[in-house]
Design an enzyme around this catalytic site. Structure first.
Site, PDB file in Angstrom:
ATOM      1  N   LYS A 216       1.003  -1.371   0.151  1.00  0.00           N
ATOM      2  CA  LYS A 216      -0.029  -0.161  -0.211  1.00  0.00           C
ATOM      3  C   LYS A 216       0.864   1.257  -0.049  1.00  0.00           C
ATOM      4  O   LYS A 216       0.555   2.259  -0.734  1.00  0.00           O
ATOM      5  CB  LYS A 216      -0.916   0.076   1.232  1.00  0.00           C
ATOM      6  CG  LYS A 216      -1.903   1.038   1.702  1.00  0.00           C
ATOM      7  CD  LYS A 216      -2.775   1.612   0.383  1.00  0.00           C
ATOM      8  CE  LYS A 216      -3.407   2.990   0.409  1.00  0.00           C
ATOM      9  NZ  LYS A 216      -4.208   3.017   1.575  1.00  0.00           N
TER      10      LYS A 216
ATOM     11  N   LYS B 154       1.161  12.153   4.942  1.00  0.00           N
ATOM     12  CA  LYS B 154       1.462  11.056   5.806  1.00  0.00           C
ATOM     13  C   LYS B 154       1.877   9.661   5.344  1.00  0.00           C
ATOM     14  O   LYS B 154       2.832   9.085   5.687  1.00  0.00           O
ATOM     15  CB  LYS B 154       0.352  10.890   6.702  1.00  0.00           C
ATOM     16  CG  LYS B 154       0.234   9.873   8.064  1.00  0.00           C
ATOM     17  CD  LYS B 154      -0.282   8.523   7.721  1.00  0.00           C
ATOM     18  CE  LYS B 154      -1.552   8.465   7.396  1.00  0.00           C
ATOM     19  NZ  LYS B 154      -2.060   6.955   7.319  1.00  0.00           N
TER      20      LYS B 154
END
Length: 284
Positions: free
Chosen positions: A167, A236
């Site tokens: 991911k 992030k």
């Protein structure tokens, strides 16, 4: 009791979590849901629980959709420590990073690492990609729940953290492609090209990417800038990617540039839709 008769817990009912929880309801599951913001986000057909501990007492498998590893750690701790808990398995669709996934897997519950890609629209359409990793028995146990989340699923590894690695790689590529496409389109516009024509030609050429195929036509050229994913979250995720690359000793020359772009953008316009990186890079 069949898989769809057993209650499934869900914690985290933001835009993505709410869509995924709704998918489980529509797939025939009894869903017991909790969100720190209160019951207003509870999807139609789901049952509200007043705390994560109450979810732990009601459901054997709990799905998480939370903003970061710190919050996930607090919730998994509450689930594992709940008195008279029923929960044994956690399916974590959050993006938390490899290190956090390993820490979460050590908190006392069977943990399946299952981050998602495809946005809120993909979740609603059941085209979202669920990439998941975990022990054979754990993945088999939660497979009906994974089926309920989306029609697109792929097991990518046999231990937690491996799906997180994929991911993060995916989001790094997405972040890089969107920033690079924004810079290229800004260049073309300065040279007098029509951005819409540029995107059409790029999509028929070797410069095609998810940015040219989806983000620019749907969000940038339309002026919508409403993909449902913020620049703060993208920054992030790139930060997590770079931290894991540094931990593993990998190459990061391109990553450093991509990271600086997203840090600057998120600092300048915190919480903006991540597709607004185009006007940020283009200067208006």
């Amino acid at each position: 009791m069949s898989a769809r008769e057993a209650p499934v817990g869900f914690v985290g009912l933001g835009a993505m979590g709410g869509a995924l929880a709704s998918n489980l309801v529509r797939a025939g599951f009894e869903v017991v849901a909790y969100d720190a913001a209160g019951p207003a986000r509870t999807p139609t057909g789901a049952r509200w629980a007043p705390s994560a501990a109450d979810v732990a007492r009601a459901a054997g498998t709990v799905v998480l959709s939370l903003p970061d590893g710190k919050v996930c750690g607090e919730v998994v701790g509450d689930l594992a420590g709940a008195r008279d808990r029923r929960v044994t398995h956690v399916v974590d669709t959050s993006t938390v990073g490899v290190t956090a996934a390993l820490d979460l897997a050590a908190l006392g519950l069977a943990y399946v690492d299952a981050p998602v890609s495809g946005g809120v629209a993909g979740a609603r359409a059941r085209t979202l990609m669920v990439m998941y990793a975990g022990a054979d028995a754990d993945c088999a146990r939660v497979e009906p729940v994974l089926d309920g989340l989306s029609d697109r699923r792929r097991r990518v590894g046999d231990r937690p953290g491996q799906a997180q690695a994929l991911k993060l790689a995916n989001n790094f590529l997405s972040a890089t492609a969107l920033a690079a496409t924004s810079e290229a389109v800004a260049f073309g516009r300065a040279a007098g090209l029509d951005p819409a024509v540029m995107v059409q030609v790029l999509n028929a050429s070797s410069g095609r990417s998810g940015a040219t195929a989806d983000k620019f036509p749907d969000e940038v050229l339309s002026g919508r800038y409403a993909s449902g994913f913020s620049n703060t979250l993208m920054a992030k995720d790139v930060r997590l990617y770079l931290a894991e690359v540094a931990r593993l000793g990998g190459a990061r020359s391109v990553g450093a540039v991509t990271g600086s772009v997203w840090e600057e953008f998120s600092a300048a316009e915190p919480g903006a839709d991540f597709t607004r990186v185009y006007p940020f890079i283009a200067g208006g």
